[in-house]
Write an enzyme that holds these catalytic residues in place. Structure first.
Site, PDB file in Angstrom:
ATOM      1  N   SER A   1       0.792  -1.232   0.000  1.00  0.00           N
ATOM      2  CA  SER A   1       0.000   0.000   0.000  1.00  0.00           C
ATOM      3  C   SER A   1       0.823   1.280   0.000  1.00  0.00           C
ATOM      4  CB  SER A   1      -0.955   0.007   1.189  1.00  0.00           C
ATOM      5  OG  SER A   1      -1.992  -0.898   0.915  1.00  0.00           O
TER       6      SER A   1
ATOM      7  N   LYS B   1       0.191   3.405  -2.946  1.00  0.00           N
ATOM      8  CA  LYS B   1      -0.972   4.291  -3.072  1.00  0.00           C
ATOM      9  C   LYS B   1      -0.573   5.764  -3.099  1.00  0.00           C
ATOM     10  CE  LYS B   1      -4.059   0.927  -0.863  1.00  0.00           C
ATOM     11  NZ  LYS B   1      -4.536   0.421   0.427  1.00  0.00           N
TER      12      LYS B   1
ATOM     13  N   TYR C   1      -4.421  -2.655  -9.970  1.00  0.00           N
ATOM     14  CA  TYR C   1      -4.212  -2.459  -8.527  1.00  0.00           C
ATOM     15  C   TYR C   1      -3.331  -3.571  -7.939  1.00  0.00           C
ATOM     16  CZ  TYR C   1      -5.167  -2.202  -3.536  1.00  0.00           C
ATOM     17  OH  TYR C   1      -5.013  -2.150  -2.167  1.00  0.00           O
TER      18      TYR C   1
ATOM     19  N   TYR D   1      -4.174   3.924   8.054  1.00  0.00           N
ATOM     20  CA  TYR D   1      -5.527   3.403   8.270  1.00  0.00           C
ATOM     21  C   TYR D   1      -6.067   3.876   9.613  1.00  0.00           C
ATOM     22  CZ  TYR D   1      -3.753   0.569   4.472  1.00  0.00           C
ATOM     23  OH  TYR D   1      -3.193   0.168   3.306  1.00  0.00           O
TER      24      TYR D   1
ATOM     25  N   VAL E   1       1.376  -3.602   3.969  1.00  0.00           N
ATOM     26  CA  VAL E   1       1.407  -4.874   4.706  1.00  0.00           C
ATOM     27  C   VAL E   1       2.674  -5.684   4.456  1.00  0.00           C
ATOM     28  CG1 VAL E   1      -1.076  -5.247   5.092  1.00  0.00           C
ATOM     29  CG2 VAL E   1      -0.038  -6.027   2.962  1.00  0.00           C
TER      30      VAL E   1
HETATM   31  N1  GLU Z   1      -2.516  -5.841  -1.327  1.00  0.00           N
HETATM   32  C1  GLU Z   1      -3.114  -5.438  -0.077  1.00  0.00           C
HETATM   33  C2  GLU Z   1      -4.578  -5.269  -0.287  1.00  0.00           C
HETATM   34  O1  GLU Z   1      -4.988  -4.499  -1.099  1.00  0.00           O
HETATM   35  C3  GLU Z   1      -2.463  -4.181   0.416  1.00  0.00           C
HETATM   36  C4  GLU Z   1      -2.876  -3.803   1.788  1.00  0.00           C
HETATM   37  C5  GLU Z   1      -1.849  -2.949   2.504  1.00  0.00           C
HETATM   38  O2  GLU Z   1      -0.679  -2.908   2.156  1.00  0.00           O
HETATM   39  O3  GLU Z   1      -2.244  -2.297   3.499  1.00  0.00           O
HETATM   40  O4  GLU Z   1      -5.355  -5.929   0.338  1.00  0.00           O
END
Ligand code: GLU
Length: 307
Positions: free
Chosen positions: A64, A67, A191, A243, A261
């Site tokens: 993430s 992003k 994505y 988050y 993650v």
């Molecule tokens: N590939 C993970 C998802 O979209 C990324 C989540 C993350 O890094 O927080 O579920």
């Protein structure tokens, strides 16, 4: 002038007793088998300094953290029109939450939760084939990192696709409100590949440096985004980058940051430096446990907190 080499060595010493703690993400095999004892840190400063320690040259799955870069790319292409499709308020919810979407008519709270990132990816796709959009995102990261070795880990991308039921639900749900324009399958493919980008701490620190430097990469001198845009992306990282633990990160570290993650965190010290840390063990909120401790130590030692 900060003694950068001394700084990263001291930070590493501070967190050494904690190395290996936390729980490695286990929703796909390629992440589950990563050794939790890895730790890397790299700093790139606005005045051209760099320093790194630990596993700073080992590629990991940025997940993430991507992003932030897709948000930057999308803002560069569609500008403020993006804010009609995605909000900029913290969600207070886990990364993959669907609950707010119904009440808020398919407009995700912010671009750094999965729902918002899917809308951003849709804006980048804009009628392109997924392989074109993926190649463009990859090129963008290679340019920002000034390193052609940045790559997409195909195994991770494939596994993300095989297990991405929640993301598929989010994308379909958003599309039902008309806030995704491209085929859901194309949005998801793009994505999953952006999440599967593999980068080192050193590459990531360089890639994020424009955010510390008013939108200009101080190394090559190229403008990535305008100064207002850089300021706003930092604000969103500060309020939404971790988050439902974004408040805690601001409280402890006081820097705009984005976690993934895979255990990576990119943090920005405005007008000073970009910092990337990697430690695969996660805390209960899905953010790197030791990575956050390292940034807390760095912030305390440097006084770089924006507060
Ligand atoms: N590939 C993970 C998802 O979209 C990324 C989540 C993350 O890094 O927080 O579920």
């Amino acid at each position: 002038m900060t003694d950068l080499a001394g700084l990263v060595a001291a930070v590493r010493e501070d967190i050494a007793p904690q190395i290996g703690t936390g729980r490695v993400a286990d929703y796909i095999p390629a992440l589950a088998r990563v050794d939790p004892r890895h730790f890397g840190i790299a700093i790139a400063t606005c005045d051209g300094g760099t320093a790194a320690a630990g596993d700073a040259d080992l590629p990991f799955s940025i997940q993430s953290v991507s992003k932030v870069f897709t948000l930057t790319l999308a803002l560069g292409r569609v500008g403020d029109a993006l804010w009609r499709r995605v909000g900029r308020e913290p969600s207070g919810s886990p990364f993959n939450s669907i609950v707010q979407l119904e009440r808020e008519q398919g407009i995700p709270r912010n671009p750094l939760i999965n729902a918002g990132a899917l809308v951003v990816t849709d804006a980048i796709l804009a009628g392109r084939r997924p392989e074109i959009a993926i190649a463009e995102i990859l090129m963008y990261l290679r340019e920002l990192a000034d390193d052609p070795r940045v790559a997409v880990d195909r195994e991770v991308a494939q596994s993300e696709a095989e297990t991405g039921f929640r993301n598929a639900s989010l994308a379909n749900f958003i599309r039902s409100f008309g806030n995704i324009a491209n085929p859901v399958a194309s949005v998801l493919e793009t994505y999953f590949n952006q999440c599967a980008l593999a980068m080192t701490c050193r590459q990531l620190a360089h890639a994020g440096l424009f955010l510390a430097n008013g939108g200009i990469d101080p190394v090559g001198g190229q403008r990535v985004v305008g100064p207002d845009e850089a300021r706003r992306i930092n604000a969103i990282m500060m309020t939404c980058g971790h988050y439902d633990a974004s408040g805690d990160f601001a409280f402890r570290v006081g820097l705009p940051g984005k976690s993934g993650v895979g255990g990576g965190i990119l943090a920005v010290a405005p007008r000073r430096a970009s910092i990337a840390v990697w430690s695969p063990g996660l805390n209960a909120s899905g953010n790197s446990l030791v990575g956050a401790l390292a940034l807390e130590s760095l912030s305390r030692r440097t006084g770089w907190s924006v507060f």
